[in-house]
Motif scaffolding. Structure first.
Motif, PDB file in Angstrom:
ATOM      1  N   ARG A  28       0.832  -1.196   0.000  1.00 49.13           N
ATOM      2  CA  ARG A  28       0.000   0.000   0.000  1.00 49.13           C
ATOM      3  C   ARG A  28       0.872   1.254   0.000  1.00 49.13           C
ATOM      4  N   ALA A  29       0.389   2.251  -0.740  1.00 54.11           N
ATOM      5  CA  ALA A  29       1.163   3.476  -0.888  1.00 54.11           C
ATOM      6  C   ALA A  29       0.943   4.441   0.269  1.00 54.11           C
ATOM      7  N   ALA A  33      -6.946   7.302   3.878  1.00 51.82           N
ATOM      8  CA  ALA A  33      -7.933   6.998   2.841  1.00 51.82           C
ATOM      9  C   ALA A  33      -7.344   7.302   1.467  1.00 51.82           C
ATOM     10  N   ASP A  34      -7.606   6.443   0.520  1.00 50.22           N
ATOM     11  CA  ASP A  34      -7.094   6.633  -0.826  1.00 50.22           C
ATOM     12  C   ASP A  34      -7.939   7.647  -1.599  1.00 50.22           C
ATOM     13  N   THR A  35      -7.322   8.231  -2.616  1.00 53.07           N
ATOM     14  CA  THR A  35      -8.058   9.102  -3.531  1.00 53.07           C
ATOM     15  C   THR A  35      -8.618   8.259  -4.660  1.00 53.07           C
ATOM     16  N   ILE A  36      -9.920   8.293  -4.806  1.00 52.71           N
ATOM     17  CA  ILE A  36     -10.606   7.517  -5.826  1.00 52.71           C
ATOM     18  C   ILE A  36     -11.011   8.465  -6.955  1.00 52.71           C
ATOM     19  N   LYS A  37     -10.789   8.026  -8.195  1.00 57.09           N
ATOM     20  CA  LYS A  37     -11.124   8.879  -9.330  1.00 57.09           C
ATOM     21  C   LYS A  37     -12.029   8.147 -10.308  1.00 57.09           C
ATOM     22  N   ALA A  38     -12.616   8.902 -11.219  1.00 52.60           N
ATOM     23  CA  ALA A  38     -13.555   8.339 -12.196  1.00 52.60           C
ATOM     24  C   ALA A  38     -13.224   8.910 -13.566  1.00 52.60           C
ATOM     25  N   ALA A  39     -12.902   8.034 -14.505  1.00 58.19           N
ATOM     26  CA  ALA A  39     -12.554   8.436 -15.864  1.00 58.19           C
ATOM     27  C   ALA A  39     -13.593   7.909 -16.846  1.00 58.19           C
ATOM     28  N   LEU A  40     -13.876   8.690 -17.867  1.00 57.76           N
ATOM     29  CA  LEU A  40     -14.861   8.311 -18.882  1.00 57.76           C
ATOM     30  C   LEU A  40     -14.165   7.699 -20.096  1.00 57.76           C
ATOM     31  N   ASN A 111      -8.302   3.672  -8.246  1.00 59.52           N
ATOM     32  CA  ASN A 111      -7.631   4.154  -7.046  1.00 59.52           C
ATOM     33  C   ASN A 111      -6.387   4.950  -7.440  1.00 59.52           C
ATOM     34  N   SER A 112      -6.502   6.247  -7.369  1.00 62.05           N
ATOM     35  CA  SER A 112      -5.415   7.126  -7.784  1.00 62.05           C
ATOM     36  C   SER A 112      -4.208   6.999  -6.858  1.00 62.05           C
ATOM     37  N   THR A 113      -4.462   6.732  -5.599  1.00 61.14           N
ATOM     38  CA  THR A 113      -3.369   6.630  -4.629  1.00 61.14           C
ATOM     39  C   THR A 113      -2.557   5.358  -4.835  1.00 61.14           C
ATOM     40  N   GLN A 114      -3.253   4.278  -5.180  1.00 61.85           N
ATOM     41  CA  GLN A 114      -2.587   2.978  -5.308  1.00 61.85           C
ATOM     42  C   GLN A 114      -2.287   2.674  -6.776  1.00 61.85           C
ATOM     43  N   ALA A 118      -7.480  -0.370 -10.913  1.00 68.19           N
ATOM     44  CA  ALA A 118      -8.904  -0.338 -11.251  1.00 68.19           C
ATOM     45  C   ALA A 118      -9.759  -0.914 -10.126  1.00 68.19           C
ATOM     46  N   ILE A 119     -10.934  -0.344  -9.965  1.00 63.12           N
ATOM     47  CA  ILE A 119     -11.905  -0.853  -8.981  1.00 63.12           C
ATOM     48  C   ILE A 119     -13.132  -1.435  -9.685  1.00 63.12           C
ATOM     49  N   SER A 120     -13.777  -0.639 -10.520  1.00 62.88           N
ATOM     50  CA  SER A 120     -14.982  -1.133 -11.186  1.00 62.88           C
ATOM     51  C   SER A 120     -15.246  -0.334 -12.448  1.00 62.88           C
ATOM     52  N   ALA A 121     -15.919  -0.980 -13.396  1.00 60.34           N
ATOM     53  CA  ALA A 121     -16.320  -0.327 -14.644  1.00 60.34           C
ATOM     54  C   ALA A 121     -17.835  -0.366 -14.738  1.00 60.34           C
ATOM     55  N   HIS A 122     -18.415   0.770 -15.087  1.00 62.63           N
ATOM     56  CA  HIS A 122     -19.875   0.868 -15.168  1.00 62.63           C
ATOM     57  C   HIS A 122     -20.242   1.426 -16.539  1.00 62.63           C
ATOM     58  N   THR A 123     -21.139   0.747 -17.212  1.00 59.38           N
ATOM     59  CA  THR A 123     -21.537   1.185 -18.545  1.00 59.38           C
ATOM     60  C   THR A 123     -22.938   1.780 -18.518  1.00 59.38           C
TER      61      THR A 123
END
Lengths: 151, 62
Positions: A28-29, A33-40, A111-114, A118-123
């Motif tokens: 673990r980095a 709490a980790d920074t979580i991000k969302a990309a399209l 997870n931007s911190t780690q 990837a965590i999950s993909a949603h369509t």
């Protein structure tokens, strides 16, 4: 009374909180709490269960959109109810005043911190946005509807 | 006023079009503003309905 074989419910919630490290080394980095991000991602991209980390390949580009996407608001810690561990971002994911002219249909939560793992993909149905806002509203954060659940 | 491809414009001067789509996975609503035959604004709101779920399983001793 008798013993019951089961995966402990507390473990399911603790997985989501990074409490357990079952690998041979702890990598673990950070301890916060980790920074979580969302990309399209474009409808032509290939994001799936096999995706291991964020990549700019296939990501949308356009006015107002920064590579990597936006930071997810994460004010509610993972928890459990019944025998389910679950977590949901605590606010909608919003891309404000963007122009995305090529159709996109996927958001990757990572997870931007780690190391951007990837965590999950949603369509969803293919969309474009013109000088507007794209908003992803989260489901109710409970054992039945939460965005990510381990049951 | 609303943000458009031509800068901020008075909504009253534009044609507003709305639509929505719903299935088991999502409820999506969109709003568009048109200046004549040119779309100058489109915003989209997606409500995700289908969560990611992983079912846990443990093995027995053999």
């Amino acid at each position: 009374m008798s013993n019951t074989q089961a995966m402990c419910t507390s473990f399911k919630g603790e997985i989501l909180s990074g409490i357990h490290a079952l690998g041979t080394t702890v990598t673990r980095a950070g301890t916060g709490a980790d920074t979580i991000k969302a990309a399209l991602y474009l409808a032509s991209a290939t994001i799936s269960a096999a995706t291991t980390a964020y990549s700019a390949t296939g990501e949308v580009t356009g006015t107002g959109y920064s590579a990597g996407g936006v930071t997810v608001t994460n004010a509610t810690a993972p928890t459990t109810s019944g025998t389910t561990g679950y977590w949901t971002p605590s606010a909608s994911i919003t891309y404000t005043t963007v122009t995305l002219t090529t159709a996109f249909d996927c958001v990757l939560i990572y997870n931007s911190t780690q190391s951007n793992k990837a965590i999950s993909a949603h369509t969803f149905g293919s969309q474009t946005v013109t000088a507007g806002t794209f908003t992803l509203t989260m489901p109710t954060n409970d054992a039945t509807n939460a965005l990510i659940r381990i049951a | 006023m609303i943000t458009t491809t031509k800068g901020d414009m008075d909504e009253a001067l534009l044609e507003r079009r709305e639509g929505q789509f719903e299935d088991d996975n999502e409820l999506t609503k969109w709003v568009e503003y048109w200046d004549g035959d040119e779309m100058v604004h489109r915003s989209v709101h997606v409500h995700l309905k289908k969560p990611m779920i992983s079912f846990s399983e443990i093995g027995g001793f053999s």
